[in-house]
Scaffold this motif. Structure first.
Motif, short mmCIF file in Angstrom:
data_model
loop_
_atom_site.label_atom_id
_atom_site.label_comp_id
_atom_site.label_asym_id
_atom_site.label_seq_id
_atom_site.Cartn_x
_atom_site.Cartn_y
_atom_site.Cartn_z
N GLY A 76 9.20 3.44 8.01
CA GLY A 76 9.50 4.51 6.87
C GLY A 76 9.76 4.08 5.60
O GLY A 76 10.08 5.14 5.04
N VAL A 77 9.29 3.32 5.30
CA VAL A 77 9.62 3.10 3.77
C VAL A 77 8.31 3.47 3.15
O VAL A 77 7.17 3.36 3.45
N ARG A 78 8.45 4.35 1.86
CA ARG A 78 7.75 4.79 1.17
C ARG A 78 7.71 4.48 -0.18
O ARG A 78 8.95 3.88 -0.58
N THR A 80 3.72 -0.11 -0.42
CA THR A 80 4.01 -0.26 0.97
C THR A 80 2.74 -0.60 1.71
O THR A 80 1.75 -0.22 1.62
N GLY A 81 3.21 -1.56 2.69
CA GLY A 81 2.27 -1.98 3.73
C GLY A 81 2.59 -1.56 5.12
O GLY A 81 3.71 -0.92 5.23
N PRO A 82 2.04 -1.96 6.25
CA PRO A 82 2.53 -1.57 7.54
C PRO A 82 3.84 -2.04 7.64
O PRO A 82 4.64 -1.50 8.31
N VAL A 83 3.89 -3.32 7.47
CA VAL A 83 5.27 -4.19 7.73
C VAL A 83 5.90 -4.88 6.58
O VAL A 83 6.73 -5.75 6.62
N ALA A 84 5.50 -4.51 5.15
CA ALA A 84 5.96 -5.19 4.19
C ALA A 84 6.06 -3.97 2.91
O ALA A 84 5.12 -3.17 3.08
N ALA A 85 6.74 -4.24 1.92
CA ALA A 85 6.75 -3.45 0.96
C ALA A 85 7.14 -4.16 -0.51
O ALA A 85 7.73 -5.39 -0.29
#
Length: 292
Positions: free
Chosen positions: A156-158, A176-181
């Protein structure tokens, strides 16, 4: 008349027996002592039971004497404590009197704030946390300052979401990426955060320097003095960061622009909290359908 120097027992049987018995006891005691000394030297455990028996008898007596000694020693201390407590009570009464006046003033201010908020229909907005993520790395050798979170779009990170630690604001999500930001830190030269001074609400801008420090710049004012130790928090202007989040503390006093140390050091953080924007930007109006 001087006492006679003749110490002979004479013809008294009682004195003779007493003297002889004294000699026998002295010799026997010396022999027994020598034997015990030899035995204790070559076999120390042989007298452990005897020592413990004697210790069991003498320990209660020693404990009682120690308790009496402690009681006697505490008398002067109790007298000194009595006088000191009276002085401390007077100080506490004076401090409570001052605190009572401050509490009354604070209650009055809180009541006025509630009344004004009700008149202005101001709503309290609390940003909802999105996820707690681990800071797995940060840049320290280049002019840019970024950090990497192990949470991304799947959590849910944007982009644009604020990131804060237990001590204060860390920055905002940049990509943001699928599992990293990737997080843009406060100390990055491209970072600008609206802040205010805690002691008087003076508005300012916190701009990154790229060297681990922050520049605090005055807004719409000249010859503004900043004192060493002034603390700045987010002001809520712009709608991205919630108001009241600690940002930085002035390192040295100056005018118009000073250097400050951020409260949250990314290289010392293990976890950070990703929050929703304080006031999300309104969505653009939907296009109207064309007239037939």
């Amino acid at each position: 008349m001087a006492p006679a120097r003749d110490r002979r027992t004479g013809f008294s049987r009682r004195r003779q027996y007493s003297t002889f018995l004294g000699y026998v006891l002295a010799v026997a005691g010396a022999v027994v002592g020598a034997v015990l000394l030899v035995v204790s030297t070559f076999n120390p455990p042989a007298f452990s039971a005897l020592r413990m028996g004697v210790a069991s008898v003498t320990t209660p007596v020693a404990s009682g004497l120690d308790a009496v000694s402690d009681a006697v020693m505490t008398v002067p201390q109790a007298i000194g404590t009595w006088f000191r407590v009276h002085g401390e009570n007077d100080d506490l009464r004076a401090e409570a009197k001052r605190a009572r006046a401050l509490l009354t003033r604070a209650r009055t201010i809180a009541y006025d704030n509630r009344r004004l908020r009700a008149l202005l229909a101001v709503r309290e907005r609390t940003p909802e946390p999105v996820v707690t993520a681990r800071l797995v790395g940060s840049t320290a050798s280049s002019g840019r300052r970024f950090a990497l979170l192990n949470a991304g779009r799947f959590q849910g990170v944007r982009p644009g979401m604020p990131v804060r630690g237990p001590n204060g604001l860390v920055g905002r999500v940049l990509e943001t990426g699928p599992v990293a930001a990737r997080v843009l830190l406060l100390t990055d030269p491209e970072s600008l955060v609206p802040v205010r001074r805690t002691r008087d609400g003076l508005p300012a801008i916190a701009a990154g320097r790229g060297d681990g420090r922050i520049d605090i710049r005055s807004v719409n004012a000249t010859n503004v003095r900043f004192a060493q130790g002034d603390m700045f928090v987010t002001s809520g202007t712009g709608g991205l960061y919630a108001p009241g989040v600690p940002v930085a503390q002035v390192e040295r006093g100056g005018a118009d622009s000073v250097t400050a140390i951020p409260f949250a050091a990314p290289d010392s953080l293990d976890f950070a909290l990703v929050e929703r924007p304080f006031m999300p930007m309104p969505l653009p109006p939907a296009p109207r359908p064309a007239a037939p």
